[in-house]
Scaffold this active site. Sequence first.
Site, mmCIF file in Angstrom:
data_model
loop_
_atom_site.group_PDB
_atom_site.id
_atom_site.type_symbol
_atom_site.label_atom_id
_atom_site.label_comp_id
_atom_site.label_asym_id
_atom_site.label_seq_id
_atom_site.Cartn_x
_atom_site.Cartn_y
_atom_site.Cartn_z
ATOM 1 N N THR A 194 0.831 -1.197 0.000
ATOM 2 C CA THR A 194 0.000 0.000 0.000
ATOM 3 C C THR A 194 0.863 1.242 0.000
ATOM 4 O OG1 THR A 194 -1.771 -1.048 1.234
ATOM 5 C CG2 THR A 194 -1.679 1.329 1.347
ATOM 6 N N ARG A 222 -13.997 -8.233 -0.770
ATOM 7 C CA ARG A 222 -13.258 -7.826 0.429
ATOM 8 C C ARG A 222 -12.803 -6.362 0.329
ATOM 9 N NH1 ARG A 222 -7.664 -5.932 1.530
ATOM 10 N NH2 ARG A 222 -7.035 -6.789 3.532
ATOM 11 N N GLY A 224 -10.316 -3.743 2.328
ATOM 12 C CA GLY A 224 -9.256 -3.691 3.335
ATOM 13 C C GLY A 224 -9.264 -2.387 4.104
ATOM 14 N N THR A 245 0.383 0.622 6.867
ATOM 15 C CA THR A 245 0.395 -0.451 5.877
ATOM 16 C C THR A 245 0.413 -1.757 6.655
ATOM 17 O OG1 THR A 245 1.603 -1.397 4.004
ATOM 18 C CG2 THR A 245 2.919 -0.381 5.729
ATOM 19 N N GLY A 246 0.015 -2.827 5.988
ATOM 20 C CA GLY A 246 0.057 -4.121 6.663
ATOM 21 C C GLY A 246 -1.204 -4.912 6.483
ATOM 22 N N GLY A 248 -4.457 -5.465 6.589
ATOM 23 C CA GLY A 248 -5.595 -4.579 6.723
ATOM 24 C C GLY A 248 -6.797 -5.202 7.402
#
Length: 329
Positions: A194, A222, A224, A245-246, A248
Amino acid sequence: SEEYPLVVSTWPFVEAVRAAWKAVDGGSSAVDSVVEGCSACEELRCDGTVGPGGSPDENGETTIDALIMDGLTMEVGAVAAMRYVTDGIKAARLVMQHTEHTLLVGEKASEFAISMGLPGPTNLSSPESMEKWTKWKDGRCQPNFRKNVSPTNSCGPYSPTHYLQHPGETCSSTGHMLTTNSGLPRVGLHSHDTISMAVIDRMGHIAVGTSTNGATFKIPGRVGDGPIAGSSAYAVEEVGACCATGDGDIMMRFLPCYQVVESMRLGMEPKLAAKDAMARIARKFPDFLGAVVALNKKGEHAGACHGWTFQYSVRSPAMKDVEVFTVLP
Ligand code: SD4
């Protein structure tokens, strides 16, 4: 001020930060500079996970999640699971500037974006995304994002697993039997997925924006953390901003960027605010992957991460070019 303008972004997305810097240093607003920066990433297909041609879902389709937020007006525009349109951040800005809404989703988001002048419909797949998806299919589709479904080792269709409730047993005693289908490490999230960017312009106004294809092999539909204000990004004029970020699916339950900004409002330094936001998630989900960058009004920034090494990029008046900072978990 000597600290402004300023651009901060997740990951070593150096070209995106340069593009935002060029805009803001040339006098553009924070909002417009965020759009320049995130658009650059979409055009460059940063890491193959931003813009067209990246992270396919279970059906092989690429979609886009994007957000923009103006910290001065607290206006937000976002699109989620948007199909057939490459310009995520521009679509988000159209929602913010030309509607009373905050978030549009799916095909209706695409229709809106196209009706407001963005190019489309465009096929968002690329040879790379198709190859990635084909390989995953050939590998029996494991692992993915499903849990408590059967069959456990094929590409579906799936149905919910019925867990047995024995006579006399209460719901809570069987509830613990719910498990994930796969004990394997997830492949849905790659190290840089992201772009989340914050810009402070010459006037001291703050804006943030994000753009991503979301998680690879996600279940279609989906959404996020990318298009969720307070989760992937947040900006408050008087306080500062945050970019995340990561993973989500987990992070959006905690609104880590809202947490970071509110902690700074109460007087926490950026570093402590960032660490605290990660720790709150890690207490419940010790295996999650995530990172945040905190940025205050003074232009002080700090990152924190959990489960992986994180990098973020900064361009300030004191720097000759973009600098990349590394944060260890
Ligand atoms: C998501 N947060 O959709 C995104 C993925 C990401 O670094 O940020 N990866 O869950």
